[in-house]
Enzyme design. Structure first.
Site, PDB file in Angstrom:
ATOM      1  N   ASN A   9       0.787  -1.162  -0.007  1.00 14.20           N
ATOM      2  CA  ASN A   9      -0.041   0.052  -0.144  1.00 14.20           C
ATOM      3  C   ASN A   9       0.924   1.270   0.022  1.00 14.20           C
ATOM      4  O   ASN A   9       1.609   1.602   1.118  1.00 14.20           O
ATOM      5  CB  ASN A   9      -0.966  -0.147   1.273  1.00 14.20           C
ATOM      6  CG  ASN A   9      -1.809   1.029   1.359  1.00 14.20           C
ATOM      7  OD1 ASN A   9      -1.819   2.178   0.536  1.00 14.20           O
ATOM      8  ND2 ASN A   9      -2.545   1.296   2.552  1.00 14.20           N
ATOM      9  N   LYS A  11      -0.050   4.257  -0.351  1.00 12.89           N
ATOM     10  CA  LYS A  11      -0.484   5.509   0.151  1.00 12.89           C
ATOM     11  C   LYS A  11      -0.133   6.652  -0.535  1.00 12.89           C
ATOM     12  O   LYS A  11      -0.180   6.340  -1.829  1.00 12.89           O
ATOM     13  CB  LYS A  11      -0.189   5.578   1.775  1.00 12.89           C
ATOM     14  CG  LYS A  11      -0.198   4.371   2.480  1.00 12.89           C
ATOM     15  CD  LYS A  11       0.042   4.479   3.929  1.00 12.89           C
ATOM     16  CE  LYS A  11      -0.253   3.274   4.650  1.00 12.89           C
ATOM     17  NZ  LYS A  11      -0.069   3.252   6.092  1.00 12.89           N
ATOM     18  N   HIS A  95      -9.499   0.981   4.736  1.00  8.04           N
ATOM     19  CA  HIS A  95      -8.142   1.279   5.355  1.00  8.04           C
ATOM     20  C   HIS A  95      -8.527   2.122   6.607  1.00  8.04           C
ATOM     21  O   HIS A  95      -9.348   3.227   6.524  1.00  8.04           O
ATOM     22  CB  HIS A  95      -7.169   1.788   4.536  1.00  8.04           C
ATOM     23  CG  HIS A  95      -5.622   1.876   5.039  1.00  8.04           C
ATOM     24  ND1 HIS A  95      -5.304   2.990   5.862  1.00  8.04           N
ATOM     25  CD2 HIS A  95      -4.734   0.854   5.057  1.00  8.04           C
ATOM     26  CE1 HIS A  95      -4.215   2.546   6.199  1.00  8.04           C
ATOM     27  NE2 HIS A  95      -3.747   1.307   5.548  1.00  8.04           N
ATOM     28  N   GLU A  97      -6.824   4.624   7.572  1.00  7.99           N
ATOM     29  CA  GLU A  97      -6.664   5.985   7.446  1.00  7.99           C
ATOM     30  C   GLU A  97      -7.808   6.584   6.935  1.00  7.99           C
ATOM     31  O   GLU A  97      -8.419   7.813   7.223  1.00  7.99           O
ATOM     32  CB  GLU A  97      -5.433   6.189   6.527  1.00  7.99           C
ATOM     33  CG  GLU A  97      -4.051   6.087   7.380  1.00  7.99           C
ATOM     34  CD  GLU A  97      -2.948   5.496   6.559  1.00  7.99           C
ATOM     35  OE1 GLU A  97      -2.854   5.479   5.552  1.00  7.99           O
ATOM     36  OE2 GLU A  97      -2.014   5.010   7.489  1.00  7.99           O
ATOM     37  N   GLU A 167      -5.765  -4.746  10.576  1.00  4.43           N
ATOM     38  CA  GLU A 167      -4.611  -3.982  10.892  1.00  4.43           C
ATOM     39  C   GLU A 167      -4.973  -3.322  12.085  1.00  4.43           C
ATOM     40  O   GLU A 167      -5.668  -2.079  12.033  1.00  4.43           O
ATOM     41  CB  GLU A 167      -4.500  -2.981   9.528  1.00  4.43           C
ATOM     42  CG  GLU A 167      -4.326  -3.433   8.090  1.00  4.43           C
ATOM     43  CD  GLU A 167      -3.645  -2.454   7.268  1.00  4.43           C
ATOM     44  OE1 GLU A 167      -2.531  -2.875   6.794  1.00  4.43           O
ATOM     45  OE2 GLU A 167      -4.060  -1.501   7.076  1.00  4.43           O
ATOM     46  N   GLY A 173       2.323   2.053  10.807  1.00  2.86           N
ATOM     47  CA  GLY A 173       3.437   3.328  10.581  1.00  2.86           C
ATOM     48  C   GLY A 173       3.954   3.712  11.898  1.00  2.86           C
ATOM     49  O   GLY A 173       4.651   4.825  11.683  1.00  2.86           O
ATOM     50  N   SER A 213       3.363  -2.318  10.484  1.00  6.99           N
ATOM     51  CA  SER A 213       4.680  -2.208  10.699  1.00  6.99           C
ATOM     52  C   SER A 213       5.310  -3.595  10.241  1.00  6.99           C
ATOM     53  O   SER A 213       6.263  -4.199  10.986  1.00  6.99           O
ATOM     54  CB  SER A 213       5.158  -1.956  12.179  1.00  6.99           C
ATOM     55  OG  SER A 213       4.624  -0.470  12.364  1.00  6.99           O
TER      56      SER A 213
HETATM   57  P1  PGA Z   1       2.731   0.325   7.723  1.00  3.71           P
HETATM   58  O1  PGA Z   1       1.216   0.387   7.110  1.00  3.71           O
HETATM   59  O2  PGA Z   1       3.466  -1.011   7.234  1.00  3.71           O
HETATM   60  O3  PGA Z   1       3.533   1.383   7.207  1.00  3.71           O
HETATM   61  O4  PGA Z   1       2.631   0.072   9.001  1.00  3.71           O
HETATM   62  C1  PGA Z   1       0.457  -0.553   6.892  1.00  3.71           C
HETATM   63  C2  PGA Z   1      -0.762  -0.119   6.343  1.00  3.71           C
HETATM   64  O5  PGA Z   1      -1.335   0.977   6.525  1.00  3.71           O
HETATM   65  O6  PGA Z   1      -1.221  -0.698   5.257  1.00  3.71           O
END
Ligand code: PGA
Length: 256
Positions: A9, A11, A95, A97, A167, A173, A213
């Protein structure tokens, strides 16, 4: 057998040259992880560019979001048909976010999931609890509500094209990864919910990805878990070397 899916992803990152370079870098090395299915989800404006950079390599193309209507007066939105048209076969939906920054509800995610399936896309439906929800002992309840709300009305037959992603929001993140025990507990519970809501065959078939992560050094332990069928990767998916290393770990952990 569930083929592990390793999904990147990206983003709201990259620009034309870096998206092209990252896709090409992943495409060239895709053969190193023959046991896993690879997927990249760039920003929508770079889908066509990334599709061309991938060429014939064994790397799928996905989007990060879509709108639930097929076409019409929805300024700024993109439909599932349009994503299919530029070569996407997957779309990430719900997601955290989007849930927490863009205020998407389970109902929004559900409408998008229905529309994605109708458009012939495979939705990757994300669920996950906030830190305060985990600390309050509400993880199972939160995940169950998101699962039921996001998948409302989706038939057992349609579930064949759905991928789930767990997640934990506190792990995205942040560098704080869920422990294998924490991940397996939620994944096993999701699989149980699939069996209860649908049947054993659907529960056996649907892939449940872990995200939050995931890095080359923790991927092996997570991907070896019985109910973890791949990873949804943010930060580490922006480096071809890291992404491929995780895919190689998935390939090695391949469960029969
Ligand atoms: P990350 O993000 O690996 O940077 O923690 C995962 C995600 O949001 O899909």
């Amino acid at each position: 057998m569930r083929t592990p899916l390793i999904a990147g992803n990206w983003k709201m990152n990259t620009d034309s040259p870096s998206a092209q370079g990252l896709a090409a870098g992943i495409a060239t090395r895709a053969v190193e992880s023959a046991g896993a299915e690879l997927l990249v989800c760039p920003p929508s404006v770079y889908l066509a560019l990334v599709r061309d950079a991938i060429g014939n390599a064994r790397v799928g193309l996905g989007a990060q979001n879509m709108y639930h209507e097929a076409n019409g007066a929805y300024t700024g939105e993109i439909s599932g048909n349009m994503l299919r048209d530029v070569g996407a076969s997957y779309v990430i939906l719900g997601h955290s976010e989007r849930r927490h920054i863009l205020d998407e509800s389970d109902e929004d995610v559900n409408k998008k999931t229905v529309a994605a399936i109708a458009a012939g896309l495979k939705p990757i439906v994300c669920v996950g609890e906030l830190l305060e929800e985990r600390e309050a002992g509400r993880t199972a309840e939160v995940i169950r509500t998101q699962f039921e709300g996001s998948l409302a009305g989706i038939t057992a037959e349609a579930m064949a094209s759905v991928v789930l992603a767990y997640e934990p929001v506190w792990a995205i993140g942040t560098g704080k990864v869920a422990t294998p025990a924490q991940a397996e507990e939620v994944h096993a519970d999701l699989r149980k919910q699939l069996a209860e809501r649908y049947n054993d065959a659907v529960a056996e078939q649907v892939r449940i990805l872990y995200g939050g992560s995931v890095k080359p050094d923790n991927a092996g332990d997570l991907l070896a878990l019985p109910n973890v069928d791949g990873a949804l990767i943010g930060g580490a998916s922006l480096k071809a070397d890291d992404f491929i290393a995780i895919a190689v770990a998935a390939s090695a952990a391949c469960k029969v």
